[in-house]
Design a protein around this motif. Structure first.
Motif, PDB file in Angstrom:
ATOM      1  N   PRO A  32       0.816  -1.219   0.000  1.00  0.00           N
ATOM      2  CA  PRO A  32       0.000   0.000   0.000  1.00  0.00           C
ATOM      3  C   PRO A  32       0.850   1.269   0.000  1.00  0.00           C
ATOM      4  N   LYS A  33       0.340   2.256  -0.706  1.00  0.00           N
ATOM      5  CA  LYS A  33       0.932   3.593  -0.697  1.00  0.00           C
ATOM      6  C   LYS A  33      -0.052   4.510   0.026  1.00  0.00           C
ATOM      7  N   VAL A  34       0.382   5.123   1.138  1.00  0.00           N
ATOM      8  CA  VAL A  34      -0.485   5.979   1.951  1.00  0.00           C
ATOM      9  C   VAL A  34      -0.389   7.417   1.456  1.00  0.00           C
ATOM     10  N   LEU A  35      -1.523   8.095   1.395  1.00  0.00           N
ATOM     11  CA  LEU A  35      -1.535   9.492   0.974  1.00  0.00           C
ATOM     12  C   LEU A  35      -0.945  10.382   2.070  1.00  0.00           C
ATOM     13  N   GLU A  36       0.069  11.133   1.699  1.00  0.00           N
ATOM     14  CA  GLU A  36       0.692  12.079   2.619  1.00  0.00           C
ATOM     15  C   GLU A  36       0.934  13.382   1.869  1.00  0.00           C
ATOM     16  N   GLY A  37       0.490  14.477   2.457  1.00  0.00           N
ATOM     17  CA  GLY A  37       0.676  15.776   1.828  1.00  0.00           C
ATOM     18  C   GLY A  37      -0.364  16.053   0.760  1.00  0.00           C
ATOM     19  N   ASP A  38      -0.100  17.065  -0.055  1.00  0.00           N
ATOM     20  CA  ASP A  38      -1.038  17.507  -1.076  1.00  0.00           C
ATOM     21  C   ASP A  38      -0.725  16.863  -2.424  1.00  0.00           C
ATOM     22  N   VAL A  39      -1.785  16.421  -3.089  1.00  0.00           N
ATOM     23  CA  VAL A  39      -1.666  15.816  -4.421  1.00  0.00           C
ATOM     24  C   VAL A  39      -2.714  16.468  -5.309  1.00  0.00           C
ATOM     25  N   SER A  40      -2.398  16.673  -6.562  1.00  0.00           N
ATOM     26  CA  SER A  40      -3.361  17.237  -7.507  1.00  0.00           C
ATOM     27  C   SER A  40      -3.628  16.238  -8.625  1.00  0.00           C
ATOM     28  N   ALA A  41      -4.810  16.345  -9.196  1.00  0.00           N
ATOM     29  CA  ALA A  41      -5.199  15.428 -10.274  1.00  0.00           C
ATOM     30  C   ALA A  41      -6.306  16.069 -11.102  1.00  0.00           C
ATOM     31  N   ASP A  42      -6.509  15.529 -12.287  1.00  0.00           N
ATOM     32  CA  ASP A  42      -7.690  15.931 -13.056  1.00  0.00           C
ATOM     33  C   ASP A  42      -8.951  15.426 -12.366  1.00  0.00           C
ATOM     34  N   VAL A  43      -8.887  14.145 -11.942  1.00  0.00           N
ATOM     35  CA  VAL A  43     -10.035  13.510 -11.303  1.00  0.00           C
ATOM     36  C   VAL A  43      -9.558  12.765 -10.065  1.00  0.00           C
ATOM     37  N   ALA A  44     -10.263  12.968  -8.949  1.00  0.00           N
ATOM     38  CA  ALA A  44     -10.010  12.221  -7.720  1.00  0.00           C
ATOM     39  C   ALA A  44     -11.184  11.284  -7.493  1.00  0.00           C
ATOM     40  N   VAL A  45     -10.890   9.999  -7.293  1.00  0.00           N
ATOM     41  CA  VAL A  45     -11.925   8.983  -7.089  1.00  0.00           C
ATOM     42  C   VAL A  45     -11.813   8.470  -5.662  1.00  0.00           C
ATOM     43  N   LEU A  46     -12.918   8.476  -4.928  1.00  0.00           N
ATOM     44  CA  LEU A  46     -12.958   7.921  -3.581  1.00  0.00           C
ATOM     45  C   LEU A  46     -13.484   6.492  -3.678  1.00  0.00           C
ATOM     46  N   GLY A  47     -12.632   5.514  -3.329  1.00  0.00           N
ATOM     47  CA  GLY A  47     -13.048   4.118  -3.326  1.00  0.00           C
ATOM     48  C   GLY A  47     -12.388   3.296  -4.411  1.00  0.00           C
ATOM     49  N   ALA A  48     -11.636   2.264  -3.993  1.00  0.00           N
ATOM     50  CA  ALA A  48     -10.945   1.387  -4.944  1.00  0.00           C
ATOM     51  C   ALA A  48     -11.668   0.044  -5.046  1.00  0.00           C
ATOM     52  N   GLY A  49     -12.974   0.124  -5.286  1.00  0.00           N
ATOM     53  CA  GLY A  49     -13.761  -1.051  -5.625  1.00  0.00           C
ATOM     54  C   GLY A  49     -14.093  -1.020  -7.100  1.00  0.00           C
ATOM     55  N   TYR A  50     -15.110  -1.797  -7.500  1.00  0.00           N
ATOM     56  CA  TYR A  50     -15.441  -1.884  -8.921  1.00  0.00           C
ATOM     57  C   TYR A  50     -15.865  -0.537  -9.505  1.00  0.00           C
ATOM     58  N   SER A  51     -16.733   0.202  -8.809  1.00  0.00           N
ATOM     59  CA  SER A  51     -17.202   1.483  -9.354  1.00  0.00           C
ATOM     60  C   SER A  51     -16.043   2.446  -9.542  1.00  0.00           C
ATOM     61  N   GLY A  52     -15.231   2.586  -8.489  1.00  0.00           N
ATOM     62  CA  GLY A  52     -14.132   3.527  -8.559  1.00  0.00           C
ATOM     63  C   GLY A  52     -13.106   3.159  -9.612  1.00  0.00           C
ATOM     64  N   LEU A  53     -12.754   1.866  -9.673  1.00  0.00           N
ATOM     65  CA  LEU A  53     -11.722   1.462 -10.626  1.00  0.00           C
ATOM     66  C   LEU A  53     -12.234   1.418 -12.058  1.00  0.00           C
ATOM     67  N   ARG A 229     -13.330  23.481  -7.208  1.00  0.00           N
ATOM     68  CA  ARG A 229     -12.393  22.371  -7.343  1.00  0.00           C
ATOM     69  C   ARG A 229     -12.507  21.526  -6.075  1.00  0.00           C
ATOM     70  N   PRO A 230     -13.170  20.383  -6.149  1.00  0.00           N
ATOM     71  CA  PRO A 230     -13.383  19.568  -4.945  1.00  0.00           C
ATOM     72  C   PRO A 230     -12.073  19.076  -4.344  1.00  0.00           C
ATOM     73  N   VAL A 231     -12.124  18.840  -3.026  1.00  0.00           N
ATOM     74  CA  VAL A 231     -10.950  18.377  -2.292  1.00  0.00           C
ATOM     75  C   VAL A 231     -11.355  17.182  -1.444  1.00  0.00           C
ATOM     76  N   ILE A 232     -10.571  16.109  -1.532  1.00  0.00           N
ATOM     77  CA  ILE A 232     -10.768  14.926  -0.696  1.00  0.00           C
ATOM     78  C   ILE A 232      -9.690  14.928   0.382  1.00  0.00           C
ATOM     79  N   HIS A 233     -10.118  14.963   1.643  1.00  0.00           N
ATOM     80  CA  HIS A 233      -9.201  15.035   2.772  1.00  0.00           C
ATOM     81  C   HIS A 233      -9.050  13.672   3.429  1.00  0.00           C
ATOM     82  N   THR A 234      -7.820  13.345   3.808  1.00  0.00           N
ATOM     83  CA  THR A 234      -7.543  12.169   4.621  1.00  0.00           C
ATOM     84  C   THR A 234      -6.816  12.636   5.885  1.00  0.00           C
ATOM     85  N   ALA A 235      -6.445  11.698   6.742  1.00  0.00           N
ATOM     86  CA  ALA A 235      -5.780  12.060   7.991  1.00  0.00           C
ATOM     87  C   ALA A 235      -4.451  12.760   7.767  1.00  0.00           C
TER      88      ALA A 235
END
Length: 439
Positions: A32-53, A229-235
């Motif tokens: 696993p790669k854990v999200l740390e710090g700020d990342v930018s993207a064209d599209v951010a998807v929440l959820g690595a299941g079938y819908s998200g992937l 521009r939506p933002v997805i926050h993690t810990a």
């Protein structure tokens, strides 16, 4: 294991996969790669299941920079612990959709219910995903009333251009599924089954070969969905994107309050026997197809690649787990296959799917640039892949199919958040009564 992950992902425990047959036999072990710090993207998807992937793969194929954020591991939820059945259609029948929403809606949905299975097979073939793909699924009838339902279903689907179904009398279904439990059934030659966790792990790998990035063990704490521009926050980080797609489904929890009342988590259970050997396994299901009966509270089963019987069924509204999965499912399995009495059960597990009150999956938008998809109501393997494609079309500029789904009315669960599970349980008793008496 990341300590912060343990603190924030109570829904996933320590993030380990459940003790399922699928987890034990997965063919990809991710780091696993854990999200740390700020990342930018064209599209951010929440959820690595079938819908998200599915969304992420389709967008990455179109050249978008896509980042996926997952609170546990890829396929940790329903995508990695379901029955593995490629069953066409939605939980709500085409009849129900036509009656509620009109002929145009019926024709629209009727024209795309087989598309999800085609998307799965295309991705599996194109990216060389090893997931034990097999062809064909069977709908099994316990009563003459069930057979009338299947006769009507076959005629209705044919009216929408789908002529891939064959009605089975008692003798015909017995050749495919060796049991006296059924009076008949229907074969769908375009259905099938596979190893669901290996499918979603393979899709994650395919997405990464396209340049996509997946952050796991990074539970989302909140989503700024009303921003331009939506933002997805993690810990420990955040993803800033032009567009966000929310695919948390039954495990989104209260992270996005606007979506909480739309669906309810419902638990379903599964178990896998010890390896039976090819001869004994094929004596149960000579066709090696997957099977589900047509009751309201249904059973579903199939053979694994290593000749186990994988058997599932039952529901618990509100998403809680039963005390003893084996005790709950074994009587049903032995009713269908008396020769399985006393067979050793190697694995038993449970998991949640998201139920919508109408049994129709939902796709929509909150804020200007944040989309969501959820509520497949137990028929999510194909529907999630289809919705991923439709979301990608929408983001790429063609919202025609998205608009059709978005305008379908949704109904909140009676009783609100506090009493919705109790209300649904009471409602289900009527259908269990009908199942028990063959009504």
């Amino acid at each position: 294991m990341n300590a912060t992950f343990k603190s924030y992902a109570s829904y996933a425990g320590d993030g380990s996969y459940p003790d399922s047959y699928y987890a034990a036999s997965r063919n990809i072990i991710r780091v696993p790669k854990v999200l740390e710090g700020d990342v930018s993207a064209d599209v951010a998807v929440l959820g690595a299941g079938y819908s998200g992937l599915s969304t992420a793969i389709h967008l990455a194929e179109l050249g978008y920079k896509v980042v996926v954020v997952e609170g546990a591991g890829v396929g940790w939820g329903a995508s990695g612990r379901n029955g593995g059945q490629i069953v066409n259609g939605l939980n709500a029948s085409l009849d129900t959709i036509r009656r509620r929403y009109g002929d145009a809606a019926g024709a629209f949905v009727g024209g795309l219910v087989q598309e999800g299975g085609k998307i799965i097979r295309r991705i599996v073939s194109q990216y060389g995903i090893e997931c034990d793909m097999k062809q064909g699924n069977i709908y099994a009838a316990y009563t003459p009333a069930h057979m009338k339902e299947l006769e009507h279903k076959k005629a209705l689907w044919k009216s929408y251009g789908m002529d891939d179904h064959q009605l089975l009398d008692k003798e015909a279904i017995r050749k495919l599924v060796n049991t006296d439990a059924y009076v008949g059934g229907m074969l769908d030659t375009t259905g099938g089954h596979m190893h669901p966790l290996n499918l979603v792990l393979g899709e994650a790998k395919a997405f990464e070969t396209l340049g996509g990035v997946i952050y796991e063990q990074s539970p989302v704490t909140r989503v700024e969905h009303d921003a331009e521009r939506p933002v997805i926050h993690t810990a420990r980080g955040r993803v800033m994107a032009k567009i966000a797609v929310l695919c948390g489904n039954a495990y989104l929890g209260h992270v996005v309050p606007k979506l909480v009342s739309r669906v309810m988590p419902v638990s379903t259970q599964m178990m896998a026997t010890e390896p039976l050997g090819e001869e004994r396994a094929r004596s149960l299901i000579p066709s090696d197809m997957c099977v589900e009966d047509v009751r309201y509270i249904l059973d579903y089963f199939r053979l694994s690649a290593d000749n186990r019987l994988i058997f599932g069924g039952g529901t618990v509204y509100g998403g809680t787990d039963p005390a003893d999965v084996r005790a709950k499912l074994r009587p049903n399995m032995e009713k269908v296959f008396p020769s399985m009495k006393g067979v050793k059960i190697d694995y038993a597990w449970s998991g949640n799917f998201a139920l919508s009150f109408s049994r129709v999956p939902q796709m929509g938008r909150i804020g200007k640039n944040t989309y969501f998809a959820h509520g497949y109501s137990g028929h999510g393997v194909t529907g999630s892949h289809l919705f991923g494609r439709i979301l990608s079309e929408t983001i790429h500029g063609d919202a025609s199919r998205f608009d059709q789904f978005e305008k379908l009315p949704w109904i909140p669960f009676p009783g609100g958040r506090m009493f919705r599970a109790q209300y649904s349980t009471v409602g289900s008793w009527w259908y269990q009564f009908k199942d028990a008496f063959g009504l």
